[in-house]
Structure formats: structure tokens, C-alpha cells
Design a protein around this motif. Structure first.
Motif, mmCIF file in Angstrom:
data_model
loop_
_atom_site.group_PDB
_atom_site.id
_atom_site.type_symbol
_atom_site.label_atom_id
_atom_site.label_comp_id
_atom_site.label_asym_id
_atom_site.label_seq_id
_atom_site.Cartn_x
_atom_site.Cartn_y
_atom_site.Cartn_z
ATOM 1 N N HIS A 32 32.771 -16.752 -33.101
ATOM 2 C CA HIS A 32 33.760 -15.632 -33.746
ATOM 3 C C HIS A 32 32.770 -14.893 -34.634
ATOM 4 O O HIS A 32 32.222 -15.045 -35.714
ATOM 5 N N ILE A 33 32.814 -13.513 -34.410
ATOM 6 C CA ILE A 33 32.177 -12.451 -35.174
ATOM 7 C C ILE A 33 33.403 -11.822 -35.998
ATOM 8 O O ILE A 33 34.192 -11.197 -35.232
ATOM 9 N N ASP A 34 33.396 -11.605 -37.360
ATOM 10 C CA ASP A 34 34.290 -11.269 -38.179
ATOM 11 C C ASP A 34 34.174 -9.640 -37.979
ATOM 12 O O ASP A 34 33.111 -8.991 -38.074
ATOM 13 N N ALA A 35 35.320 -9.040 -37.615
ATOM 14 C CA ALA A 35 35.271 -7.541 -37.461
ATOM 15 C C ALA A 35 36.748 -7.031 -38.182
ATOM 16 O O ALA A 35 37.824 -7.178 -37.493
ATOM 17 N N LYS A 36 36.518 -6.887 -39.448
ATOM 18 C CA LYS A 36 37.722 -6.119 -40.082
ATOM 19 C C LYS A 36 38.242 -5.098 -39.560
ATOM 20 O O LYS A 36 39.717 -5.028 -39.765
ATOM 21 N N CYS A 37 37.577 -4.169 -39.018
ATOM 22 C CA CYS A 37 38.395 -2.857 -38.329
ATOM 23 C C CYS A 37 38.621 -3.104 -37.167
ATOM 24 O O CYS A 37 38.975 -2.281 -36.402
ATOM 25 N N GLY A 38 38.698 -4.522 -36.380
ATOM 26 C CA GLY A 38 39.132 -4.727 -35.173
ATOM 27 C C GLY A 38 38.090 -4.379 -34.127
ATOM 28 O O GLY A 38 38.476 -4.049 -33.043
ATOM 29 N N GLY A 39 36.741 -4.209 -34.471
ATOM 30 C CA GLY A 39 35.859 -3.697 -33.554
ATOM 31 C C GLY A 39 35.767 -2.235 -33.172
ATOM 32 O O GLY A 39 35.158 -1.914 -32.237
ATOM 33 N N LYS A 40 36.090 -1.337 -34.016
ATOM 34 C CA LYS A 40 36.032 0.049 -33.884
ATOM 35 C C LYS A 40 34.880 0.664 -34.681
ATOM 36 O O LYS A 40 34.592 1.659 -34.525
ATOM 37 N N GLY A 41 33.895 -0.284 -35.382
ATOM 38 C CA GLY A 41 32.686 0.357 -36.061
ATOM 39 C C GLY A 41 32.666 1.082 -37.144
ATOM 40 O O GLY A 41 31.663 1.701 -37.592
#
Length: 80
Positions: A32-41
Motif C-alpha cells: 500500500h502506497i499512501d497517496a493523500k491526493c488519491g493518485g493525482k500527483g
């Protein structure tokens, strides 16, 4: 093409696809890679270290050689 993902002392092989991001491939491998923006960069919380190979980042091909170290947002890169 199968690629290897290394994390937590383990190596997992997954099938890559140019339409899937490094983040998606890592999640498929059980990481699991944490992406607070939901993967939007936009949050920069999904940085990973790329291994040797060719990648597509923002429609630009980049090559990582064995002696190089390259960090990238996993949501913005795919394996070629």
C-alpha cells in the motif's frame, strides 16, 4: 512484461502494463502506497525509488541506468 517490486525485504513479480502506474503495480503486489491526493500527483506522498529500466512520466520516456538513483511519484510513472 513482468517486473520486480522490492519492499519490506521482499521481492514480488507483477505483470506491467503501460496504462497502469507504478503505484497500481505496487498495490497489486500487496504494497500500500499512501497517496493523500488519491493518485493525482499533487501531494508528493507516494515517492518511490525506480530501478533500472524505462519509464513513461508525463508522456516523456526516461531511462534509469544501473548506476543511477531516481525518485519519482509512483502515481505519475508507468513502466515501458
Amino acid at each position: 512484461m513482468a517486473i520486480q517490486i522490492h519492499f519490506d525485504g521482499r521481492t514480488v513479480a507483477v505483470e506491467s502494463g503501460s496504462d497502469r502506474s507504478v503505484m497500481e503495480l505496487a498495490r497489486e503486489a500487496g504494497w500500500h502506497i499512501d497517496a493523500k491526493c488519491g493518485g493525482k500527483g499533487s501531494c508528493a506522498s507516494c515517492n518511490v525509488l525506480l530501478g533500472t529500466g524505462s519509464y513513461l512520466v508525463f508522456d516523456e520516456e526516461i531511462k534509469v541506468l544501473p548506476e543511477q538513483r531516481r525518485e519519482i511519484l509512483s502515481c505519475q510513472a508507468s513502466v515501458l
